[in-house]
Write a protein that holds these residues in place. Sequence first.
Motif, PDB file in Angstrom:
ATOM      1  N   LEU A 259      17.930  12.750 -26.016  1.00 58.62           N
ATOM      2  CA  LEU A 259      18.671  13.575 -24.518  1.00 58.62           C
ATOM      3  C   LEU A 259      18.203  14.985 -24.711  1.00 58.62           C
ATOM      4  CD1 LEU A 259      22.087  11.924 -24.192  1.00 58.62           C
ATOM      5  CD2 LEU A 259      20.232  11.581 -22.492  1.00 58.62           C
ATOM      6  N   SER A 260      17.536  15.626 -23.793  1.00 59.07           N
ATOM      7  CA  SER A 260      17.445  16.986 -23.663  1.00 59.07           C
ATOM      8  C   SER A 260      18.744  17.647 -23.444  1.00 59.07           C
ATOM      9  CB  SER A 260      16.577  17.194 -22.526  1.00 59.07           C
ATOM     10  OG  SER A 260      17.094  17.098 -21.151  1.00 59.07           O
ATOM     11  N   GLN A 261      18.777  19.005 -23.887  1.00 62.12           N
ATOM     12  CA  GLN A 261      19.784  19.945 -23.495  1.00 62.12           C
ATOM     13  C   GLN A 261      20.542  19.952 -22.208  1.00 62.12           C
ATOM     14  OE1 GLN A 261      21.890  21.294 -25.751  1.00 62.12           O
ATOM     15  NE2 GLN A 261      23.179  22.036 -24.157  1.00 62.12           N
ATOM     16  N   GLU A 262      19.627  19.638 -21.207  1.00 63.82           N
ATOM     17  CA  GLU A 262      19.751  19.874 -19.654  1.00 63.82           C
ATOM     18  C   GLU A 262      20.354  18.442 -19.421  1.00 63.82           C
ATOM     19  OE1 GLU A 262      17.790  19.748 -15.329  1.00 63.82           O
ATOM     20  OE2 GLU A 262      16.491  19.951 -17.261  1.00 63.82           O
ATOM     21  N   GLU A 263      20.258  17.294 -20.114  1.00 69.07           N
ATOM     22  CA  GLU A 263      20.679  16.001 -19.830  1.00 69.07           C
ATOM     23  C   GLU A 263      22.092  16.063 -20.490  1.00 69.07           C
ATOM     24  OE1 GLU A 263      16.849  12.781 -19.580  1.00 69.07           O
ATOM     25  OE2 GLU A 263      17.467  13.517 -21.645  1.00 69.07           O
ATOM     26  N   TRP A 264      22.341  16.409 -21.820  1.00 66.17           N
ATOM     27  CA  TRP A 264      23.666  16.681 -22.065  1.00 66.17           C
ATOM     28  C   TRP A 264      24.510  17.471 -21.371  1.00 66.17           C
ATOM     29  CZ3 TRP A 264      25.504  13.757 -25.863  1.00 66.17           C
ATOM     30  CH2 TRP A 264      24.745  13.366 -26.826  1.00 66.17           C
ATOM     31  N   GLU A 265      24.081  18.463 -20.414  1.00 61.59           N
ATOM     32  CA  GLU A 265      24.924  19.273 -19.637  1.00 61.59           C
ATOM     33  C   GLU A 265      25.298  18.382 -18.505  1.00 61.59           C
ATOM     34  OE1 GLU A 265      22.914  22.628 -19.025  1.00 61.59           O
ATOM     35  OE2 GLU A 265      23.109  23.654 -20.980  1.00 61.59           O
ATOM     36  N   VAL A 266      24.168  17.589 -18.124  1.00 61.13           N
ATOM     37  CA  VAL A 266      24.469  16.810 -16.680  1.00 61.13           C
ATOM     38  C   VAL A 266      25.512  15.642 -17.037  1.00 61.13           C
ATOM     39  CG1 VAL A 266      23.383  14.791 -15.463  1.00 61.13           C
ATOM     40  CG2 VAL A 266      21.979  16.941 -15.904  1.00 61.13           C
ATOM     41  N   LEU A 267      25.444  15.217 -18.218  1.00 64.57           N
ATOM     42  CA  LEU A 267      26.511  14.159 -18.720  1.00 64.57           C
ATOM     43  C   LEU A 267      27.751  14.836 -18.828  1.00 64.57           C
ATOM     44  CD1 LEU A 267      24.527  12.177 -21.612  1.00 64.57           C
ATOM     45  CD2 LEU A 267      25.043  11.412 -19.198  1.00 64.57           C
ATOM     46  N   GLN A 268      27.911  16.147 -19.331  1.00 63.74           N
ATOM     47  CA  GLN A 268      29.358  16.789 -19.356  1.00 63.74           C
ATOM     48  C   GLN A 268      29.828  16.954 -18.106  1.00 63.74           C
ATOM     49  OE1 GLN A 268      30.786  17.828 -22.740  1.00 63.74           O
ATOM     50  NE2 GLN A 268      32.500  17.444 -20.968  1.00 63.74           N
ATOM     51  N   GLU A 269      28.869  17.493 -17.168  1.00 63.73           N
ATOM     52  CA  GLU A 269      29.598  17.666 -15.806  1.00 63.73           C
ATOM     53  C   GLU A 269      29.944  16.486 -14.965  1.00 63.73           C
ATOM     54  OE1 GLU A 269      28.199  22.058 -13.775  1.00 63.73           O
ATOM     55  OE2 GLU A 269      26.894  20.171 -13.513  1.00 63.73           O
ATOM     56  N   ALA A 270      29.140  15.370 -15.086  1.00 69.40           N
ATOM     57  CA  ALA A 270      29.399  13.920 -14.565  1.00 69.40           C
ATOM     58  C   ALA A 270      30.533  13.658 -14.890  1.00 69.40           C
ATOM     59  CB  ALA A 270      28.308  13.086 -14.941  1.00 69.40           C
ATOM     60  N   CYS A 271      30.993  13.791 -16.349  1.00 70.87           N
ATOM     61  CA  CYS A 271      32.249  13.215 -16.907  1.00 70.87           C
ATOM     62  C   CYS A 271      33.431  14.050 -16.083  1.00 70.87           C
ATOM     63  CB  CYS A 271      32.092  13.375 -18.408  1.00 70.87           C
ATOM     64  SG  CYS A 271      32.693  11.959 -19.272  1.00 70.87           S
ATOM     65  N   THR A 272      33.357  15.304 -15.812  1.00 73.07           N
ATOM     66  CA  THR A 272      34.295  15.941 -15.350  1.00 73.07           C
ATOM     67  C   THR A 272      34.390  15.688 -13.876  1.00 73.07           C
ATOM     68  OG1 THR A 272      33.737  17.805 -16.459  1.00 73.07           O
ATOM     69  CG2 THR A 272      34.977  18.200 -14.712  1.00 73.07           C
ATOM     70  N   VAL A 273      33.186  15.312 -13.229  1.00 79.28           N
ATOM     71  CA  VAL A 273      33.448  14.615 -11.818  1.00 79.28           C
ATOM     72  C   VAL A 273      34.010  13.387 -11.587  1.00 79.28           C
ATOM     73  CG1 VAL A 273      32.078  14.137  -9.529  1.00 79.28           C
ATOM     74  CG2 VAL A 273      31.641  16.311 -11.262  1.00 79.28           C
ATOM     75  N   LEU A 274      33.690  12.568 -12.585  1.00 80.61           N
ATOM     76  CA  LEU A 274      34.311  10.965 -12.548  1.00 80.61           C
ATOM     77  C   LEU A 274      35.510  11.009 -13.285  1.00 80.61           C
ATOM     78  CD1 LEU A 274      30.835   9.309 -13.898  1.00 80.61           C
ATOM     79  CD2 LEU A 274      31.820   9.269 -11.439  1.00 80.61           C
ATOM     80  N   GLU A 275      35.993  11.850 -13.696  1.00 79.78           N
ATOM     81  CA  GLU A 275      37.311  11.866 -14.344  1.00 79.78           C
ATOM     82  C   GLU A 275      38.517  11.379 -13.446  1.00 79.78           C
ATOM     83  OE1 GLU A 275      40.139  11.287 -17.396  1.00 79.78           O
ATOM     84  OE2 GLU A 275      38.119  11.960 -17.921  1.00 79.78           O
ATOM     85  N   PRO A 276      38.752  11.916 -12.371  1.00 78.01           N
ATOM     86  CA  PRO A 276      39.542  11.542 -11.396  1.00 78.01           C
ATOM     87  C   PRO A 276      39.329  10.320 -10.883  1.00 78.01           C
ATOM     88  CG  PRO A 276      38.699  13.591 -10.618  1.00 78.01           C
ATOM     89  CD  PRO A 276      37.767  13.237 -11.821  1.00 78.01           C
TER      90      PRO A 276
END
Length: 387
Positions: A259-276
């Motif tokens: 995974l690229s650094q950008e993809e890791w950032e995408v996963l981190q933000e996606a996790c925050t969005v999906l948590e609720p």
Amino acid sequence: MTTARQKTIDEELAKMIACDFQPFSVVDDKGFRRFIHALNPMYAIPSRKTVSQGIIPGLYDRERATLQERVKKATAVCLTTDSWTSRTTTSYLSVTCHFVESYKMVSCLLDCFEFSDRHTSDNLAEELLKVAKEWGVENKVVCCVSDNAANITKAIKTLKWTHHPCLAHTINLFVRDALKVMKPTVNKVKTIVEFIHRSTTATHKLKSTQLQMGMPELKLKQDCVTRWNSTFHMIKRILESKDAVISTLAVMNASVDPLSQEEWEVLQEACTVLEPFEQVTVEISADSYVTASKMLILCKGVQRVTAEHQTRVTTGKVTELVAALYASMDRKFHRIEYNPILSESTVLNPRFKKLAFHDNRAVDEALQRVTAAAARSGQPTSLSAVT
């Protein structure tokens, strides 16, 4: 040992086998027999055949009769139904009953059986009615919850029962659909997880790396295509082990795309969005309390949080994810306040009453229906009692 005492212990043995999902052959296991003999040398352990063909069927009949009496005393019930296909391609249909007993919610499985006929609405309606009649609840059903499939929806309406789609299933559908915008990145995560799971060397290396880095020793999780939150848990777990995963793949020179650094950032933000969405799914999947009165406020809440994310996210793919989620909720939830079951149960919940509503007309209609129902039951209630 007296016959009565022998029978009592036999039944407890049968309950243990049923509750702990033990095989009937446990009564033939040498270690088990030695253990029982040490506890009570006078007890004669029944044979596998006696347990499977005598004790358990008798115990089942008695428990079923007791439960049937409890269900019959219920003045109103809610049913949930689902169908699925096993790994051996055998289809099953289940029906669960929910009712209030002594101010507590009770849930019990009425039937779960092989359903080899075509899953047409007529066939499904026939089977549902058969189960309901067998348990004497066909005229007590105030609501029947199922997934969003057209056949089961039509079957329930054919029976003239009030149908309500499962909110957890609805969320599952639109979140899975929204996650398609991240498919390449999610597929990379799947490939990494599968590689580490298949390789004992990689698994051992990941564990040792986690220990060296002072990280918790966590196993990566694989997702299930039918459960969106399994994808969420897979992403969350790989993020928790990010540095150890990167190091393990590099040291092993693994033949998977990192995974690229950008993809890791995408996963981190996606996790925050999906948590609720995960929190709402867990909340509405409870089996010890009624959740209908929470649905309006939960749906509105997750919509509001998702709208706020539209101005917070920074990566392109997550922006698309948020837009897809919000658009789906706007389509699914825009008339949810007018749903009779949800609106009436919400205004009757002393914690929420009008707070979950944005449309005053929806509140007024719900209050009028509640008041009219109370009057028909011989218990007149003024609007002020629930406002």
